[in-house]
Design a protein around this motif. Structure first.
Motif, PDB file in Angstrom:
ATOM      1  N   LEU A 142       0.820  -1.210   0.000  1.00  0.00           N
ATOM      2  CA  LEU A 142       0.000   0.000   0.000  1.00  0.00           C
ATOM      3  C   LEU A 142       0.858   1.267   0.000  1.00  0.00           C
ATOM      4  CD1 LEU A 142      -2.915  -0.971   2.423  1.00  0.00           C
ATOM      5  CD2 LEU A 142      -2.958  -0.833  -0.076  1.00  0.00           C
ATOM      6  N   GLU A 234      -8.068   3.096   1.550  1.00  0.00           N
ATOM      7  CA  GLU A 234      -7.386   3.815   2.633  1.00  0.00           C
ATOM      8  C   GLU A 234      -8.343   4.138   3.773  1.00  0.00           C
ATOM      9  OE1 GLU A 234      -4.190   7.283   3.680  1.00  0.00           O
ATOM     10  OE2 GLU A 234      -4.720   6.950   1.572  1.00  0.00           O
ATOM     11  N   ARG A 238      -7.532   2.971   7.521  1.00  0.00           N
ATOM     12  CA  ARG A 238      -7.477   3.897   8.661  1.00  0.00           C
ATOM     13  C   ARG A 238      -8.358   3.404   9.810  1.00  0.00           C
ATOM     14  NH1 ARG A 238      -7.903  10.023   6.097  1.00  0.00           N
ATOM     15  NH2 ARG A 238      -5.904  10.010   4.969  1.00  0.00           N
ATOM     16  N   LEU A 275      -1.550   7.255   2.845  1.00  0.00           N
ATOM     17  CA  LEU A 275      -1.043   6.405   1.763  1.00  0.00           C
ATOM     18  C   LEU A 275      -1.179   7.057   0.391  1.00  0.00           C
ATOM     19  CD1 LEU A 275      -2.627   3.049   3.008  1.00  0.00           C
ATOM     20  CD2 LEU A 275      -0.236   3.771   3.258  1.00  0.00           C
TER      21      LEU A 275
END
Length: 286
Positions: A142, A234, A238, A275
């Motif tokens: 990632l 993402e 998170r 990211l």
């Protein structure tokens, strides 16, 4: 003349047929296919405490989900690299759903109270989720590259080789930017051919390329969808990280981690990592 119907089966015939289907001595059964004898015999608590089984199963099942996540993520990266976006979208959607599953797994571990964890902690020695080589591969693929994170895997050559491969390969975002460039969007050369082991550096020029996509989604529909799939991934990642932090703080407070990290402090720092920065920044500038 209508064909003659066979007579209905007798109770004895039905019982005999059912018994035949219950005998798997010569066939592959459900347990054989899933290797359940191996999977279900892999839990070996070291402490006398009842709650250690929860701790083991929680982490083993998470590793199984991560195995599937890596399977999907690697394939998605390959498809993006070959401009095959429809299958990549399916795989990235599955990656996001797997992360959601991992988020909910913390709900079960959160039922472990601080005294219960304290009873098993001495038996864990230095073992820690920080040492998960699969998690490290996920982070590297990632785009969160950090050479220092290779060291925890150096004691096993085979595992180190797999983690190093992820470390040295273009990430999902790297391949996405190369795809944008192949489609004629102005991605700078510095972000197309670089040292893939280095952390990603945010670029205003890359944001402009993504803005071009987002300002004309009809023209760039599949690239626009790719941007949203990256956002979903993402977002889910998170949440996974955040739920990890809150569960650890709930169970052990601010004690140091068994693997030698600062525990919650280290995990909170990881929450700051972004990211795909341009994908998020463009929402302000759109």
């Amino acid at each position: 003349m209508e064909p003659q119907q066979p007579p209905p089966a007798t109770p004895e015939q039905i019982v005999h047929a059912e018994q035949a289907r219950l005998d798997f001595a010569r066939e592959m059964s459900y347990g054989d296919y899933l290797r359940l004898d191996e999977v279900l015999s892999a839990q070996h608590p070291l402490s006398p405490d009842h709650n250690e089984m929860l701790f083991i199963v929680q982490h083993q099942t998470s590793e199984l989900w991560m195995k599937l996540l890596l399977h999907e993520l690697r394939a998605a990266i390959e498809h993006v690299a070959h401009d095959e976006l429809p299958p990549a979208f399916k795989m990235l959607a599955r990656v996001s759903k797997i992360m959601e599953q991992l988020v909910h797994a913390w709900d079960v571990l959160a039922t472990m109270t601080p005294p219960e964890y304290s009873a098993i902690r001495p038996y864990l020695s230095n073992s820690s989720g920080f040492q998960s080589w699969q998690y490290r591969c996920i982070e590297f693929l990632l785009g969160n590259k950090n050479a220092a994170m290779l060291k925890p895997h150096a004691h096993k050559a085979e595992r180190l080789a797999e983690v190093e491969q992820a470390f040295r390969s273009p990430s999902l975002y790297d391949e996405s930017l190369r795809l944008l460039q192949r489609r004629g969007l102005p991605v700078p050369a510095s972000h197309l051919e670089r040292d893939w082991t280095q952390p990603y550096v945010e670029s205003a020029a890359v944001e402009q390329a993504w803005l071009q996509v987002y300002r004309d989604p009809r023209r760039y529909w599949d690239l626009y969808q790719l941007g949203e799939e990256l956002t979903d991934v993402e977002d889910a990642f998170r949440l996974w990280r955040f739920r990890h932090v809150t569960t650890v703080e709930r169970v052990i407070g601010f004690k140091r981690g068994t693997g030698g990290t600062s525990g919650v402090g280290y995990l909170r720092k990881m929450l700051e990592v972004v990211l795909f920065p341009e994908i998020w920044r463009l929402r302000t500038d759109l």
